[in-house]
Design a protein around this motif. Structure first.
Motif, PDB file in Angstrom:
ATOM      1  N   VAL A 291      29.264  25.256  20.876  1.00 14.07           N
ATOM      2  CA  VAL A 291      29.391  26.176  19.744  1.00 14.07           C
ATOM      3  C   VAL A 291      30.835  26.635  19.598  1.00 14.07           C
ATOM      4  CG1 VAL A 291      28.737  28.452  18.871  1.00 14.07           C
ATOM      5  CG2 VAL A 291      26.993  26.923  19.819  1.00 14.07           C
ATOM      6  N   ARG A 292      31.464  26.974  20.724  1.00 15.00           N
ATOM      7  CA  ARG A 292      32.842  27.458  20.689  1.00 15.00           C
ATOM      8  C   ARG A 292      33.795  26.385  20.147  1.00 15.00           C
ATOM      9  NH1 ARG A 292      37.608  27.457  23.899  1.00 15.00           N
ATOM     10  NH2 ARG A 292      36.714  26.033  25.447  1.00 15.00           N
ATOM     11  N   ILE A 293      33.662  25.169  20.666  1.00 16.23           N
ATOM     12  CA  ILE A 293      34.557  24.094  20.229  1.00 16.23           C
ATOM     13  C   ILE A 293      34.361  23.800  18.752  1.00 16.23           C
ATOM     14  CG2 ILE A 293      35.211  21.688  20.577  1.00 16.23           C
ATOM     15  CD1 ILE A 293      34.043  21.949  23.413  1.00 16.23           C
ATOM     16  N   GLU A 298      36.318  23.655  13.227  1.00 16.34           N
ATOM     17  CA  GLU A 298      36.104  23.930  11.809  1.00 16.34           C
ATOM     18  C   GLU A 298      37.170  24.882  11.275  1.00 16.34           C
ATOM     19  OE1 GLU A 298      32.075  25.247  11.782  1.00 16.34           O
ATOM     20  OE2 GLU A 298      31.253  23.200  11.774  1.00 16.34           O
ATOM     21  N   ALA A 299      37.573  25.842  12.098  1.00 16.92           N
ATOM     22  CA  ALA A 299      38.647  26.752  11.685  1.00 16.92           C
ATOM     23  C   ALA A 299      39.967  26.002  11.515  1.00 16.92           C
ATOM     24  CB  ALA A 299      38.801  27.877  12.714  1.00 16.92           C
ATOM     25  N   GLN A 300      40.142  24.930  12.275  1.00 19.96           N
ATOM     26  CA  GLN A 300      41.347  24.104  12.145  1.00 19.96           C
ATOM     27  C   GLN A 300      41.310  23.228  10.894  1.00 19.96           C
ATOM     28  OE1 GLN A 300      41.720  21.769  15.718  1.00 19.96           O
ATOM     29  NE2 GLN A 300      41.892  23.546  17.074  1.00 19.96           N
ATOM     30  N   GLY A 301      40.135  23.076  10.308  1.00 20.19           N
ATOM     31  CA  GLY A 301      40.006  22.255   9.109  1.00 20.19           C
ATOM     32  C   GLY A 301      39.214  20.980   9.290  1.00 20.19           C
ATOM     33  N   TRP A 302      38.711  20.733  10.508  1.00 17.57           N
ATOM     34  CA  TRP A 302      37.899  19.539  10.730  1.00 17.57           C
ATOM     35  C   TRP A 302      36.504  19.755  10.161  1.00 17.57           C
ATOM     36  CZ3 TRP A 302      40.251  15.260  12.347  1.00 17.57           C
ATOM     37  CH2 TRP A 302      41.448  15.386  13.054  1.00 17.57           C
ATOM     38  N   LYS A 303      35.940  18.725   9.542  1.00 16.31           N
ATOM     39  CA  LYS A 303      34.592  18.799   8.974  1.00 16.31           C
ATOM     40  C   LYS A 303      33.619  18.140   9.950  1.00 16.31           C
ATOM     41  CE  LYS A 303      36.290  18.701   4.209  1.00 16.31           C
ATOM     42  NZ  LYS A 303      36.252  20.158   4.122  1.00 16.31           N
ATOM     43  N   LEU A 304      32.698  18.936  10.474  1.00 17.38           N
ATOM     44  CA  LEU A 304      31.750  18.459  11.471  1.00 17.38           C
ATOM     45  C   LEU A 304      30.325  18.679  11.005  1.00 17.38           C
ATOM     46  CD1 LEU A 304      33.294  20.110  14.675  1.00 17.38           C
ATOM     47  CD2 LEU A 304      33.815  17.843  13.762  1.00 17.38           C
ATOM     48  N   THR A 323      45.257   6.937  14.965  1.00 15.77           N
ATOM     49  CA  THR A 323      46.145   8.044  15.327  1.00 15.77           C
ATOM     50  C   THR A 323      45.536   8.897  16.425  1.00 15.77           C
ATOM     51  OG1 THR A 323      47.080   8.127  13.088  1.00 15.77           O
ATOM     52  CG2 THR A 323      47.320  10.092  14.449  1.00 15.77           C
ATOM     53  N   LEU A 324      44.253   9.224  16.284  1.00 16.77           N
ATOM     54  CA  LEU A 324      43.587  10.072  17.273  1.00 16.77           C
ATOM     55  C   LEU A 324      43.464   9.369  18.618  1.00 16.77           C
ATOM     56  CD1 LEU A 324      40.727  11.736  15.175  1.00 16.77           C
ATOM     57  CD2 LEU A 324      42.888  12.746  15.917  1.00 16.77           C
ATOM     58  N   VAL A 325      43.090   8.102  18.600  1.00 23.96           N
ATOM     59  CA  VAL A 325      42.936   7.374  19.861  1.00 23.96           C
ATOM     60  C   VAL A 325      44.261   7.318  20.611  1.00 23.96           C
ATOM     61  CG1 VAL A 325      42.512   5.082  20.847  1.00 23.96           C
ATOM     62  CG2 VAL A 325      40.959   6.013  19.123  1.00 23.96           C
ATOM     63  N   GLU A 326      45.328   7.057  19.913  1.00 19.76           N
ATOM     64  CA  GLU A 326      46.642   7.020  20.552  1.00 19.76           C
ATOM     65  C   GLU A 326      47.004   8.383  21.123  1.00 19.76           C
ATOM     66  OE1 GLU A 326      50.369   5.869  21.961  1.00 19.76           O
ATOM     67  OE2 GLU A 326      48.586   4.708  21.393  1.00 19.76           O
ATOM     68  N   ALA A 327      46.738   9.443  20.362  1.00 19.57           N
ATOM     69  CA  ALA A 327      47.063  10.789  20.834  1.00 19.57           C
ATOM     70  C   ALA A 327      46.240  11.156  22.065  1.00 19.57           C
ATOM     71  CB  ALA A 327      46.828  11.801  19.714  1.00 19.57           C
ATOM     72  N   PHE A 328      44.966  10.823  22.051  1.00 26.30           N
ATOM     73  CA  PHE A 328      44.120  11.114  23.207  1.00 26.30           C
ATOM     74  C   PHE A 328      44.585  10.322  24.428  1.00 26.30           C
ATOM     75  CE2 PHE A 328      40.714  12.654  20.219  1.00 26.30           C
ATOM     76  CZ  PHE A 328      40.573  13.906  20.779  1.00 26.30           C
ATOM     77  N   ASN A 329      44.955   9.063  24.229  1.00 25.51           N
ATOM     78  CA  ASN A 329      45.428   8.250  25.348  1.00 25.51           C
ATOM     79  C   ASN A 329      46.686   8.846  25.970  1.00 25.51           C
ATOM     80  OD1 ASN A 329      43.375   6.374  25.154  1.00 25.51           O
ATOM     81  ND2 ASN A 329      44.538   4.959  23.861  1.00 25.51           N
ATOM     82  N   VAL A 330      47.610   9.230  25.125  1.00 27.77           N
ATOM     83  CA  VAL A 330      48.857   9.816  25.621  1.00 27.77           C
ATOM     84  C   VAL A 330      48.594  11.106  26.373  1.00 27.77           C
ATOM     85  CG1 VAL A 330      51.045  10.867  24.919  1.00 27.77           C
ATOM     86  CG2 VAL A 330      50.292   8.725  23.858  1.00 27.77           C
ATOM     87  N   ARG A 358      43.600  21.762  21.608  1.00 28.96           N
ATOM     88  CA  ARG A 358      45.046  21.781  21.352  1.00 28.96           C
ATOM     89  C   ARG A 358      45.487  20.477  20.697  1.00 28.96           C
ATOM     90  NH1 ARG A 358      45.049  24.286  26.502  1.00 28.96           N
ATOM     91  NH2 ARG A 358      45.620  22.319  27.533  1.00 28.96           N
ATOM     92  N   LEU A 359      44.955  19.355  21.166  1.00 31.19           N
ATOM     93  CA  LEU A 359      45.348  18.074  20.592  1.00 31.19           C
ATOM     94  C   LEU A 359      44.896  17.967  19.140  1.00 31.19           C
ATOM     95  CD1 LEU A 359      45.224  14.601  22.209  1.00 31.19           C
ATOM     96  CD2 LEU A 359      44.171  14.926  19.979  1.00 31.19           C
ATOM     97  N   LEU A 360      43.639  18.314  18.857  1.00 33.16           N
ATOM     98  CA  LEU A 360      43.137  18.162  17.501  1.00 33.16           C
ATOM     99  C   LEU A 360      43.775  19.159  16.532  1.00 33.16           C
ATOM    100  CD1 LEU A 360      39.369  17.429  18.192  1.00 33.16           C
ATOM    101  CD2 LEU A 360      41.108  15.838  17.382  1.00 33.16           C
ATOM    102  N   GLU A 361      44.199  20.293  17.038  1.00 34.77           N
ATOM    103  CA  GLU A 361      44.905  21.255  16.171  1.00 34.77           C
ATOM    104  C   GLU A 361      46.189  20.632  15.635  1.00 34.77           C
ATOM    105  OE1 GLU A 361      46.179  25.967  16.189  1.00 34.77           O
ATOM    106  OE2 GLU A 361      46.081  24.874  18.092  1.00 34.77           O
ATOM    107  N   ALA A 362      46.841  19.844  16.466  1.00 34.18           N
ATOM    108  CA  ALA A 362      48.099  19.220  16.048  1.00 34.18           C
ATOM    109  C   ALA A 362      47.878  18.109  15.028  1.00 34.18           C
ATOM    110  CB  ALA A 362      48.813  18.668  17.269  1.00 34.18           C
ATOM    111  N   HIS A 363      46.621  17.629  14.899  1.00 37.21           N
ATOM    112  CA  HIS A 363      46.345  16.529  13.960  1.00 37.21           C
ATOM    113  C   HIS A 363      45.395  16.942  12.840  1.00 37.21           C
ATOM    114  CE1 HIS A 363      47.885  14.430  17.524  1.00 37.21           C
ATOM    115  NE2 HIS A 363      48.237  13.471  16.694  1.00 37.21           N
ATOM    116  N   ALA A 364      45.133  18.232  12.718  1.00 35.97           N
ATOM    117  CA  ALA A 364      44.231  18.708  11.670  1.00 35.97           C
ATOM    118  C   ALA A 364      44.893  18.530  10.308  1.00 35.97           C
ATOM    119  CB  ALA A 364      43.875  20.167  11.906  1.00 35.97           C
ATOM    120  N   ALA A 365      44.035  18.331   9.313  1.00 42.09           N
ATOM    121  CA  ALA A 365      44.544  18.131   7.948  1.00 42.09           C
ATOM    122  C   ALA A 365      45.182  19.414   7.403  1.00 42.09           C
ATOM    123  CB  ALA A 365      43.411  17.689   7.047  1.00 42.09           C
TER     124      ALA A 365
END
Length: 365
Positions: A291-293, A298-304, A323-330, A358-365
């Motif tokens: 629930v927290r995540i 959603e507050a970051q702009g991701w649609k779930l 883009t996401l896969v590369e960011a997660f790998n790094v 933190r990672l997804l915040e940097a890639h949010a729309a």
């Protein structure tokens, strides 16, 4: 043998695999952790260690590893039966729910028969179907990432033998409501086995999905499929089970690979059921993190879509997915990418979950 003789010798012809095998897609497991700094969030495993009672049971059983396990799994089937309020004759066990599913497909499908399932759903579905010589019938998910039951009912033919309903669905996390499944069962023939795959049922909020036991008692062609791999934390021991009408359950036991469920797995599963309250506390913590995540994403702009599993799903086109896969790998975060569809992220401990945020915040729309 001289060089001339070697050249004249006929070429060696190796044994050929069945065409159904060479054409199978490979099952893609979640990537494994390679170090302490790696967050392993690709396989929907429990991030908790096995329940203490299960560890004790395995340690005690380890001294008898020289003996074959109980092939009939009598003690485990009796314990599952008490847990569900059924008889042991209605229970079949196997090496994980995927092993039991293979028993189901093998037991019911002849070559050319059809198995209907939503897509995208559990990756093993088409593999097991094709391996049995049957034909997989994939029905696209609806716009809410859930099962399109109307389209699935419309896809039924005289060759349909099995229909698979994954709730909550893997990898999207979307459940199927009780009313929708009941209406579906009224619409399909009673000689089709409808398998309600509930690998993640322990993580679902009450009322979000079906009362599968009630449906099973009302519709004899319903089969319930569950596992100890997820909430119970026994993924490494491989034990799952099906609940089905006695004649069908007996058939599943007949198609099982002999001694496939080890004695250690059987003892651990019994001990885990006996420690149900402790397991429920762990599940509650995962649900709270889920629930927290989701709220933060959603507050970051991701649609779930609301997930009822121990994972979250992000729909992504090819560009965003790469883009996401590369960011997660790094970042040292192992997630499960589905080519052309999206990424599934297992809910784990708060520290790992914060890394994801933190990672997804940097890639949010």
């Amino acid at each position: 043998m001289t060089a001339e003789q070697l050249l004249a010798a006929p070429a060696t012809v190796l044994p050929a695999l069945r065409g159904a095998v060479t054409g199978l897609p490979s099952y893609v497991p979640g990537r494994r952790s390679a170090g302490a700094d790696i967050a392993a969030l690709a396989s929907n495993e429990s991030h908790y260690e096995p329940l203490p009672a299960a560890i004790t049971a395995v340690a005690e059983a380890a001294g008898k590893m020289n003996r074959y396990p109980d092939m009939a799994a009598v003690e485990l089937r009796e314990r599952i039966a008490r847990h569900l309020g059924v008889t042991p004759n209605e229970v079949a066990v196997g090496p994980g729910s995927v092993g039991v599913l293979q028993q189901i497909i093998t037991g019911l499908c002849d070559a050319g028969d059809e198995v209907i399932f939503a897509w995208r759903s559990f990756e093993a579905y088409p593999i097991l179907v094709e391996l049995a010589g049957a034909r997989p019938v994939r029905i696209p998910l609806d716009h809410l990432e859930g099962h399109d039951l109307s389209a699935m009912a419309a896809a039924v033919t005289e060759r349909t033998k099995v229909i698979l309903l994954c709730t909550p669905n893997n990898p999207t996390g979307v459940p199927i409501s009780h009313d929708r499944i009941e209406a579906f069962l009224r619409a399909v023939r009673s000689d089709i086995l409808v398998v309600i795959d509930e690998a993640y049922v322990e993580y679902a909020e009450a009322g979000s999905g079906p009362d599968s036991l009630a449906l099973y008692r009302q519709y004899p062609n319903v089969c319930i499929l569950r596992t100890f791999s997820k909430a119970y934390g026994l993924a490494g021991l491989r034990v799952g089970y099906a609940l089905a009408a006695p004649a069908i359950a007996e058939g599943l036991r007949r198609t099982a690979l002999p001694f496939a469920v080890s004695a250690l797995a059987q003892k651990a599963a019994v001990a885990s059921l006996d420690a149900g309250e402790e397991m429920a506390e762990r599940v509650a913590a995962v649900k709270q993190e889920r629930v927290r995540i989701a709220a933060e994403l959603e507050a970051q702009g991701w649609k779930l879509q609301p997930s009822q599993g121990n994972f979250l799903w992000i729909r992504a086109d090819e560009v965003l997915l790469a883009t996401l896969v590369e960011a997660f790998n790094v970042a040292g975060i192992m997630v499960r990418a589905y080519q052309g569809d999206g990424v599934r992220i297992t809910v784990a401990d708060p520290t790992s979950n914060d890394r994801v945020l933190r990672l997804l915040e940097a890639h949010a729309a």
